[in-house]
Design a protein around this motif. Structure first.
Motif, mmCIF file in Angstrom:
data_model
loop_
_atom_site.group_PDB
_atom_site.id
_atom_site.type_symbol
_atom_site.label_atom_id
_atom_site.label_comp_id
_atom_site.label_asym_id
_atom_site.label_seq_id
_atom_site.Cartn_x
_atom_site.Cartn_y
_atom_site.Cartn_z
ATOM 1 N N HIS A 135 1.089 -1.217 -0.302
ATOM 2 C CA HIS A 135 -0.549 -0.337 0.139
ATOM 3 C C HIS A 135 0.940 1.370 0.096
ATOM 4 C CE1 HIS A 135 -3.800 -2.064 -0.412
ATOM 5 N NE2 HIS A 135 -3.693 -2.929 1.575
ATOM 6 N N ASP A 143 -2.908 -4.147 -9.845
ATOM 7 C CA ASP A 143 -2.831 -3.048 -10.001
ATOM 8 C C ASP A 143 -1.428 -2.715 -11.074
ATOM 9 O OD1 ASP A 143 -0.874 -2.926 -8.823
ATOM 10 O OD2 ASP A 143 -1.535 -2.059 -7.155
ATOM 11 N N GLU A 190 -2.703 2.574 -13.160
ATOM 12 C CA GLU A 190 -4.306 1.695 -12.838
ATOM 13 C C GLU A 190 -4.513 1.114 -11.562
ATOM 14 O OE1 GLU A 190 -7.280 0.601 -16.403
ATOM 15 O OE2 GLU A 190 -5.162 0.744 -16.599
ATOM 16 N N ARG A 191 -5.936 1.092 -11.357
ATOM 17 C CA ARG A 191 -6.182 -0.304 -10.939
ATOM 18 C C ARG A 191 -7.084 -0.886 -11.619
ATOM 19 N NH1 ARG A 191 -3.899 0.554 -5.365
ATOM 20 N NH2 ARG A 191 -3.286 2.771 -4.630
ATOM 21 N N PHE A 192 -7.168 -1.973 -11.403
ATOM 22 C CA PHE A 192 -7.654 -3.035 -11.677
ATOM 23 C C PHE A 192 -9.132 -3.508 -10.874
ATOM 24 C CE2 PHE A 192 -4.371 -3.192 -14.850
ATOM 25 C CZ PHE A 192 -4.656 -2.625 -15.421
ATOM 26 N N THR A 193 -8.463 -3.626 -9.419
ATOM 27 C CA THR A 193 -10.002 -4.094 -8.483
ATOM 28 C C THR A 193 -8.743 -3.952 -7.334
ATOM 29 O OG1 THR A 193 -8.280 -6.479 -8.363
ATOM 30 C CG2 THR A 193 -9.967 -6.522 -9.967
ATOM 31 N N GLN A 194 -8.892 -3.986 -5.912
ATOM 32 C CA GLN A 194 -8.010 -4.150 -5.237
ATOM 33 C C GLN A 194 -6.713 -5.229 -5.339
ATOM 34 O OE1 GLN A 194 -10.257 -5.406 -1.469
ATOM 35 N NE2 GLN A 194 -11.456 -6.651 -2.649
ATOM 36 N N LEU A 226 1.708 -0.415 -11.794
ATOM 37 C CA LEU A 226 2.877 0.581 -11.770
ATOM 38 C C LEU A 226 4.244 0.579 -13.046
ATOM 39 C CD1 LEU A 226 3.505 -0.735 -8.050
ATOM 40 C CD2 LEU A 226 2.193 0.781 -8.765
ATOM 41 N N MET A 274 1.243 5.145 -9.808
ATOM 42 C CA MET A 274 0.314 4.374 -9.248
ATOM 43 C C MET A 274 -0.282 4.720 -10.807
ATOM 44 S SD MET A 274 -1.769 2.186 -8.886
ATOM 45 C CE MET A 274 -0.879 1.708 -7.407
ATOM 46 N N TYR A 319 -0.434 -7.983 -8.686
ATOM 47 C CA TYR A 319 -1.324 -8.702 -8.046
ATOM 48 C C TYR A 319 -0.999 -9.148 -6.369
ATOM 49 C CZ TYR A 319 -4.091 -13.009 -7.603
ATOM 50 O OH TYR A 319 -5.693 -14.172 -7.005
#
Length: 265
Positions: free
Chosen positions: A114, A140, A133-137, A142, A131, A164
């Motif tokens: 994080h 992402d 793009e965040r695809f899901t929690q 980088l 950062m 991941y």
């Protein structure tokens, strides 16, 4: 046999750990797998492609950590061990390192995952992190720029990295792999390539947290001797573990002082 105990006892001596081959699994994480699949089902085709790439990288990282054969000890000092071995399907050597930390699993995950946007404040091998793009929690993308080394023979490289994470029982995986994507075309820096790599950490038998860090970096330097690249990467890995220890000590101390302050107000 408890998988965590096997890892704690035997990953330190990978050349002797033949039986761990039988524990390698190609399946996704069990307890969190349903949640990850639900997240992936909501992605567009590009996001689903990234998710599948991440799952494959996860399987390959697990195999690397559990595979005992062919490792050469490159360094063993300051409680840090670094191994390397050749790869069957890639030109670059694979590096695996280990050390222990006096913190919680959650604190180490917080700093390594994080707080990645501030990693250049304590990791001297990183110049820049974005950062993208965040695809899901759990997934992402980088952009990072690393420093050079090898007495000037290795120049700075940039990387477009898919990350991941998953948790299996008390074991955290933070998996990385570079991808090609138009979101960040090559810039003024030569583009390096990271195959499946990342962090695996879990409770050790002595009460500490054991971190295994895998580097799978192809710097694409055919004219630079392998011994120069190996020496540079071993130095980078050793420095990473040392500075991460200092970072975790500061982080844990800061949390303790904040807790004391909150308790006194």
């Amino acid at each position: 046999t408890n998988l965590l105990h096997l890892l704690s006892e035997y990953v330190d001596v990978p050349l002797k750990c033949v039986m761990l081959k039988k524990l390698i699994s190609k399946k996704r994480p069990g307890k969190t797998g349903d949640l990850h699949q639900i997240e992936a089902n909501n992605l567009d085709p590009r996001g689903q492609m990234m998710y599948n790439v991440a799952l494959e990288a996860h399987s390959e990282l697990k195999e690397t950590v559990l595979w005992p054969d062919g490792w050469t000890t490159e360094l063993d000092k300051d409680g840090i061990k670094v191994f390397s071995r050749a790869q069957r399907r890639a030109p670059n050597r694979l590096f695996l390192s280990e050390s222990h930390f006096l913190c919680s699993l959650e604190d180490l995950f917080e700093v390594l995952y994080h707080q990645m946007d501030s990693v250049s404040e304590w990791n001297s091998s990183i110049l820049e992190v974005q950062m993208l793009e965040r695809f899901t929690q759990h997934l992402d993308l980088l952009y990072t720029v690393g420093v050079g080394g090898g007495a000037g023979l290795i120049k700075s490289r940039d990387f477009l990295t898919l990350r991941y994470w998953s948790k299996e029982r008390d074991m955290y995986f933070i998996v990385s792999r570079d991808v090609n994507d138009p979101i960040k075309p090559p810039s003024k820096f030569p583009r390096g390539f990271n195959g499946p790599c990342g962090y695996v950490f879990f409770p050790a038998l002595d009460g500490s947290v054991k971190l295994t860090y895998v580097i799978n970096c192809d710097l694409k330097l055919p004219l630079v001797p392998q011994k120069v690249i190996t020496s540079s990467l071993v130095e980078v890995v050793h420095e990473f573990h040392m500075t991460l220890r200092n970072k975790m000590d500061d982080y844990v101390d800061s949390k303790r002082r904040q807790s004391m302050y909150s308790g006194n107000t």
